[in-house]
Design a protein around this motif. Structure first.
Motif, short mmCIF file in Angstrom:
data_model
loop_
_atom_site.label_atom_id
_atom_site.label_comp_id
_atom_site.label_asym_id
_atom_site.label_seq_id
_atom_site.Cartn_x
_atom_site.Cartn_y
_atom_site.Cartn_z
N ASN A 161 -21.74 -80.05 42.48
CA ASN A 161 -23.01 -79.25 42.71
C ASN A 161 -23.74 -78.93 41.44
N ASP A 208 -15.85 -79.74 45.93
CA ASP A 208 -16.55 -78.95 44.60
C ASP A 208 -16.58 -77.49 45.16
N HIS A 289 -11.02 -75.61 38.32
CA HIS A 289 -11.59 -76.52 37.80
C HIS A 289 -10.76 -76.67 36.47
N HIS A 309 -14.81 -85.88 40.80
CA HIS A 309 -14.43 -84.78 40.32
C HIS A 309 -14.20 -83.60 41.58
ZN LIG Z 1 -17.40 -78.58 39.87
#
Ligand SMILES: [Zn+2]
Length: 481
Positions: A161, A208, A289, A309
């Motif tokens: 993002n 994400d 995260h 990620h």
């Molecule tokens: Zn992220």
């Protein structure tokens, strides 16, 4: 009552979004989105030259990419095509950032390679995924904070993002740090390019967004306890309903349904805005995260690559959902012995140094983590009255945040339907159980930001047995290790 215009926000309508935000209560807490335009459409990259012209009357363009070859749905080689297209109107220099093994890291050293080409440049165009975007944002901002070079990003995958926010996640002294940078002036998301991206990259973007069900509650918890800055509901209200729809459409995402890909592009961009509106990454980056960041930090020692990620964040997101489920249904505020919740800096410093000391020979990662952690610890001590009030009013807190979280079983089931890995051992660079346990156990020691894990740590609940319980509960959902 949530403003209905927020619920169906459109990332390409920046003026409308600005108006909606201005109409929110406490709008003064929200920051502006300093972008000129966002394009999400088929063939959007054809508007690149006009976009450059809208930002500068100059002729010199610096094109920055990574080394990977990217093709669109018509098998065009995207970077070559962008280079040829730019050359029709501009004087173009093409810089390829590459490192051994084709893995480009977001380091100040790589940003310096970009900055070294800035002489005479009128506009920078970055083509790539999250790393190239973050490097270009960082490089242009830190070369001239007052007047950074115009920057256009052509996003090649819906992998994260972070394309539409004003920060960069950099690897500094071996530690992942979110650093304030700038927005791209223009973000171009060509659906013909992102639809052709490898499925696991778009699943990464979906992953994400799993943070939507944990990061905002971590953020609110920190705010309630006096541990965080400015909380506002609008950044998360803006994306929650659209994220919910994405979860419902998980199997269509796995089938690369164009409508769902387009929805994903919109929500991911809005999720980036949510961080910009808050002027911090908290709306989209909480405990899930930080677990993921710790795993990334071990990649050098483990001599392995860094996983996608969002995919890794989503696996950690299941753990965070279990954590929140525990907090809201099993945590007993009356059992907390408040006097025992305040470890001293002298107690905590050796723990932080022991947790991170093995990552390098110099202790620089441990030093970096302690310098950030001690600020959190000091603030925790200074806000004891807030914690006391939190314990007394826990039922109220629980009622307030319950609509913002999701049942971990539901999240895991959606991820299974999306073909998103739910286990660390199934990531594109598999992570072993020892590393996962280390990352979950120690992630709260890495940074200043408060999360549910800090609360469980300070209240004495967080220990190896508790982490094992989390992994057991994940296992029951066909997730976790
Ligand atoms: Zn992220």
């Amino acid at each position: 009552m949530i403003d209905p215009r927020l619920i169906e926000a459109d990332a390409t309508k920046l003026d409308e979004l600005h108006e909606i935000m201005q109409a929110q209560p406490e709008a003064e807490k929200l920051h502006g989105i300093a972008m000129k335009s966002v394009l999400i459409e088929h063939g959007a990259v054809k508007k690149l030259n006009a976009s450059v012209r809208s930002l500068t009357s100059g002729k010199k363009v610096l094109l920055v990419t990574g080394p990977t070859v990217i093709t669109d749905t018509q098998e065009n080689i995207v970077k070559e095509q962008v280079f040829a297209q730019l050359k029709e109107d501009f004087d173009v220099e093409w810089l390829v950032i590459s490192e051994p093994d084709s893995i480009v890291h977001c380091t100040p050293e790589n940003a310096a390679k970009i900055q070294a080409r800035f002489a005479g440049v009128d506009c920078v165009v970055g083509v790539g995924s999250g790393t190239i975007c973050d490097l270009n944002k960082y490089a242009t901002f830190y070369a001239d904070k007052e007047h950074p070079l115009p920057l256009i990003i052509v996003q090649t995958a819906l992998s994260v993002n972070a394309f539409s926010d004003n920060s960069s996640v950099m690897l500094i002294s071996g530690v992942k740090r979110t650093v304030h940078s700038r927005y791209p002036d223009i973000l171009i998301i060509d659906l013909d390019i992102v639809t052709a991206a490898p499925a696991e990259m778009n699943v990464s973007g979906y992953g994400d967004l799993i943070a939507t069900w944990t990061a905002p509650v971590d953020w609110y918890l920190g705010y309630t306890l006096g541990m965080g800055g400015n909380f506002h509901t609008a950044p998360s209200d803006m994306i929650r309903t659209q994220c919910e729809r994405l979860l419902e459409n998980s199997s269509r995402l796995a089938a690369a349904d164009p409508e769902v890909i387009s929805d994903l592009a919109n929500v991911l961009t809005l999720s980036g805005f949510s961080m910009g509106l808050a002027d911090e990454s908290s709306p989209a980056s909480g405990s899930e995260h930080v677990m993921s960041h710790l795993i990334d930090m071990t990649s050098g020692v483990r001599k392995t690559g860094i996983c996608y990620h969002g995919t890794q964040v989503a696996v950690s997101g299941i753990i965070s959902c279990i954590l929140w489920d525990y907090l809201l249904h099993e945590f007993d505020p009356k059992a907390v012995e408040i006097d025992r919740c305040y470890p001293s800096p002298e107690e905590m410093e050796p723990r932080v140094r022991a947790a991170f000391g093995w990552l390098d020979d110099t202790g620089s990662a441990a030093g970096e983590c302690w310098s950030d952690y001690q600020k959190k610890l000091a603030r925790w001590h200074a806000n004891r009255d807030r914690f006391q009030a939190f314990l007394e009013n826990f039922d109220e807190f629980r009622a307030h945040v319950s609509p913002w979280v999701k049942d971990p079983a539901y999240i895991a089931a959606c991820m299974h339907r999306a073909n998103a890995p739910c286990r660390y051992s199934r990531l594109n660079y598999p992570v072993d159980g020892k590393t996962v346990r280390w990352a979950i156990t120690n992630c709260h020691l890495m940074r200043n930001r408060f999360s549910v894990i800090d609360l469980l740590h300070f209240t004495g609940i967080w220990n190896d047995g508790f982490v094992q319980m989390l992994l057991d509960r994940a296992e029951a959902l066909d997730a976790g290790l």
